[in-house]
Design a protein around this motif. Structure first.
Motif, PDB file in Angstrom:
ATOM      1  N   GLN A 181       0.841  -1.195   0.000  1.00  0.00           N
ATOM      2  CA  GLN A 181       0.000   0.000   0.000  1.00  0.00           C
ATOM      3  C   GLN A 181       0.877   1.245   0.000  1.00  0.00           C
ATOM      4  O   GLN A 181       2.021   1.214   0.471  1.00  0.00           O
ATOM      5  CB  GLN A 181      -0.903   0.018   1.241  1.00  0.00           C
ATOM      6  N   ASP A 188     -10.216   3.023   3.903  1.00  0.00           N
ATOM      7  CA  ASP A 188      -9.652   1.916   3.140  1.00  0.00           C
ATOM      8  C   ASP A 188      -9.726   2.239   1.652  1.00  0.00           C
ATOM      9  O   ASP A 188     -10.828   2.302   1.086  1.00  0.00           O
ATOM     10  CB  ASP A 188     -10.419   0.630   3.440  1.00  0.00           C
ATOM     11  N   ARG A 190      -9.123   0.470  -0.852  1.00  0.00           N
ATOM     12  CA  ARG A 190      -9.643  -0.637  -1.650  1.00  0.00           C
ATOM     13  C   ARG A 190     -11.159  -0.629  -1.702  1.00  0.00           C
ATOM     14  O   ARG A 190     -11.766  -1.266  -2.561  1.00  0.00           O
ATOM     15  CB  ARG A 190      -9.137  -1.974  -1.086  1.00  0.00           C
ATOM     16  N   LYS A 191     -11.770   0.109  -0.773  1.00  0.00           N
ATOM     17  CA  LYS A 191     -13.224   0.182  -0.712  1.00  0.00           C
ATOM     18  C   LYS A 191     -13.757   1.572  -1.027  1.00  0.00           C
ATOM     19  O   LYS A 191     -14.923   1.717  -1.398  1.00  0.00           O
ATOM     20  CB  LYS A 191     -13.704  -0.236   0.686  1.00  0.00           C
ATOM     21  N   GLY A 216      -3.620  -9.059   3.732  1.00  0.00           N
ATOM     22  CA  GLY A 216      -3.694  -9.719   2.437  1.00  0.00           C
ATOM     23  C   GLY A 216      -3.680 -11.237   2.577  1.00  0.00           C
ATOM     24  O   GLY A 216      -3.766 -11.781   3.671  1.00  0.00           O
ATOM     25  N   SER A 244       4.909   2.211   0.264  1.00  0.00           N
ATOM     26  CA  SER A 244       4.866   1.119  -0.698  1.00  0.00           C
ATOM     27  C   SER A 244       6.264   0.674  -1.093  1.00  0.00           C
ATOM     28  O   SER A 244       7.094   1.480  -1.514  1.00  0.00           O
ATOM     29  CB  SER A 244       4.092   1.548  -1.951  1.00  0.00           C
TER      30      SER A 244
END
Length: 377
Positions: A181, A188, A190-191, A216, A244
């Motif tokens: 990330q 989040d 991803r959402k 993950g 990242s």
């Protein structure tokens, strides 16, 4: 370490760095270790070494490598299966790091730890001594949790926590946690596509845990374990960078000051935080009575306490315990973490530094209490 952030730049001045690299960055999409990636990390570590920066690696990937070697498609959900995969994969993991770093004339050392090792005072001190000696020898320790003998810890993101504990153990100036990330977001990503990357935030900010997400497939923990690790490191005064590992030359760019990822700051610097912890000790394991010269050296010149300045040892204590230092009138001057047991201390009090090794027959620090491990009143 000093830190100043201006715009998109952070000026980091650090000598000792703990770097944690997650499974997603070290494995080839579930096909075992990514040796090309490990070679690239090793090249960056070598360049940091050339700049005089001491590096300690906390490396994930053992379980994932073990899964591939045993042709297991899904991460085991039972403890013996995880332990077995870790034992098998650890062989390949350390071989990969050693082979990659030796190409840059850098020796490595495998260090396997559990939380029990760092919770037990004697084992904690011994682990710290060994790591500091490796660093002094310009060896890169490659640390992993000893999953084969761990119990319930294996089910959590404990390499993040382990990295924070190691950062505290070796007095690191910075903890870098590399993940898949970009850093810490307020939601989040991803959402929620509108989630915003946090650039700098206090590690002890209570709102951070609510923002953290899950882990993950290959890793044990998600952002929540990284936040908890940063909070743990902050208690010893060590800031944490979460960013990242997929960013090109990320380690070099971070050290050069590029404001990548999220910086979780500590409220106090490393030495101040440690001394506040020491100063809070109302109960101590023993007492050292100092002569006037030692009192002056500590209070005015801010020097370490040497055996020559100690007149008397009171109580029973072990190396690493917190003891009280008093003047000849019995007034508290300081408290600190002592480098000698009470038995050894009694043998060397009043003796010059050059005689300490001769008397004890040991190759160790000659300071009774180092100034960095002392809170002065």
């Amino acid at each position: 370490m000093s830190l100043l952030q201006q715009g998109s730049q952070r000026q980091l001045q650090c000598k000792r760095v703990v770097i944690k690299i997650g499974s997603a960055l070290l494995t080839a999409n579930g096909q075992g270790l990514d040796h090309q990636a490990i070679n690239a990390w090793a090249a960056q570590v070598a360049m940091l070494h050339e700049q005089g920066i001491e590096v300690i690696l906390v490396s994930s990937g053992a379980v994932a490598e073990g899964m591939v070697r045993m042709k297991i498609g899904a991460r085991p959900d039972d403890l013996p299966g995880l332990q077995a995969c870790a034992a098998i994969g650890q062989m390949g993991l350390i071989q990969a790091w050693a082979g990659a770093l030796v190409q840059h004339q850098i020796q490595t050392a495998q260090v396997l730890l559990t939380h029990d090792d760092l919770a037990d005072r004697r084992r904690y001190l011994n682990a710290g001594d060994a790591l500091l000696r490796l660093i002094k020898w310009r060896v890169v320790p490659v640390i992993n949790e000893n999953d084969t003998v761990a119990t319930d810890e294996i089910r959590f993101g404990d390499n993040d926590t382990l990295a924070a504990m190691v950062a505290s153990l070796v007095g690191a100036d910075l903890l870098i946690i590399l993940t898949d990330q970009e850093g810490m977001f307020d939601r989040d990503p991803r959402k929620d596509a509108s989630a915003t990357l946090l650039s700098t935030v206090r590690a002890m900010d209570e709102s951070l845990l609510a923002m953290a997400g899950g882990g993950g497939v290959l890793g044990r923990g998600g952002m929540v374990t990284k936040v908890r690790a940063a909070r743990l490191a902050a208690k010893s005064g060590c800031p944490t960078l979460i960013t990242s590992g997929q960013t090109s030359n990320v380690l070099l760019r971070l050290i050069q000051g590029e404001a990548l990822g999220t910086l979780l700051t500590a409220d106090e610097d490393r030495i101040t935080a440690r001394k506040q912890w020491l100063a809070a000790h109302l109960q101590t394991a023993g007492r050292l009575v100092l002569d006037n010269g030692a009192v002056e050296a500590i209070q005015i010149k801010h020097r370490s306490l040497l055996p020559v300045g100690v007149r008397q040892v009171e109580g029973h204590f072990e190396r690493g315990d917190v003891v009280e230092c008093v003047n000849l009138n019995g007034e508290r001057i300081a408290v600190g973490r002592v480098n000698f047991s009470s038995a050894s201390a009694r043998q060397v009090i009043g003796q010059p530094s050059e005689r300490v090794h001769e008397i004890l027959g040991e190759n160790r620090s000659v300071e009774m209490i180092h100034r960095d491990h002392m809170a002065i009143y």
